[in-house]
Enzyme design. Sequence first.
Site, mmCIF file in Angstrom:
data_model
loop_
_atom_site.group_PDB
_atom_site.id
_atom_site.type_symbol
_atom_site.label_atom_id
_atom_site.label_comp_id
_atom_site.label_asym_id
_atom_site.label_seq_id
_atom_site.Cartn_x
_atom_site.Cartn_y
_atom_site.Cartn_z
ATOM 1 C CE LYS A 117 31.697 81.432 57.250
ATOM 2 N NZ LYS A 117 31.679 79.972 57.408
ATOM 3 N NE ARG B 143 41.448 77.698 61.002
ATOM 4 C CZ ARG B 143 40.285 78.177 60.540
ATOM 5 N NH1 ARG B 143 40.250 78.870 59.408
ATOM 6 N NH2 ARG B 143 39.170 77.980 61.191
ATOM 7 N NE ARG C 61 35.880 75.128 62.525
ATOM 8 C CZ ARG C 61 36.709 74.926 61.498
ATOM 9 N NH1 ARG C 61 37.612 73.972 61.555
ATOM 10 N NH2 ARG C 61 36.619 75.670 60.419
ATOM 11 N NE ARG D 26 30.974 80.949 63.485
ATOM 12 C CZ ARG D 26 32.142 81.258 62.911
ATOM 13 N NH1 ARG D 26 32.257 82.316 62.165
ATOM 14 N NH2 ARG D 26 33.176 80.474 63.073
ATOM 15 N NE ARG E 61 39.796 75.793 55.896
ATOM 16 C CZ ARG E 61 38.674 76.498 56.064
ATOM 17 N NH1 ARG E 61 37.960 76.879 55.043
ATOM 18 N NH2 ARG E 61 38.278 76.796 57.273
#
Length: 215
Positions: free
Chosen positions: A13, A162, A173, A88, A127
């Site tokens: 996204k 993160r 998640r 969401r 990531r």
Amino acid sequence: MKVILLGAPGAGKGTIAKLLTDYDGSVQISTGDILRAAVKAGTPVGKEAKAYMDAGGLVPDSLIMKIMEARLQEPDCQKGFILDGFPRTIPQAEDLKKLLTKLSITLDLVVNLDIPREVILDRLTTRRTCSNASCQEIYNIKSNPPKPDGTCKKCGSPTIQRDDETEVAILNRLETYNQKTAPLIGFYRKEGMLKDFSSLSSQETVEGIKKSLKK
Ligand code: ADP
């Protein structure tokens, strides 16, 4: 353009939103970025949101709607916007519908990024994100690494994993996505707004989105 991007964490996204803003100057609105900035600045919103975020859960709908009601009325939204990470949940989608009616805004398209789970898991664990709040460039240690010393190619700040990119938080998640956010696919399909994109290439997806918008 006035577009919503739907897709699991790691579906792309953020990357696609950035490419789309380069295309026509629409502004990218990422509730994740807004919340992380609030956490970093230690604002009341940030203090309320932090625990939910670190655990990989969702921040309460009421808090998100307060943020978005204000954000959508900022002048930079008039040229268009790309919503990345919002709505969401079904209640957020319903509230957004009312809010857009109130503000006389019509959406063009809801993009569903349909990416296989194995790809998503691999992308999320590899990531890295630039720690500089005004940069936040995204890297991947396999396919698009930062500089050899781990710093950002754009601004030179350290890149980091993160807090919500530990394995436990990632699985959480994805579970949260399947339970709370995936139902939005049906919601927007019913509204006749949804289009599915399953390419693993962000460039190709962006070309597809541009074509859909011209129709
Ligand atoms: P992701 O990579 O999981 O899509 P985001 O950067 O969009 O991450 O969001 C990070 C975190 O911020 C989420 O895990 C969630 O806790 C919170 N968050 C972001 N957007 C929303 C939203 N629309 N509703 C509830 N919580 C949100």
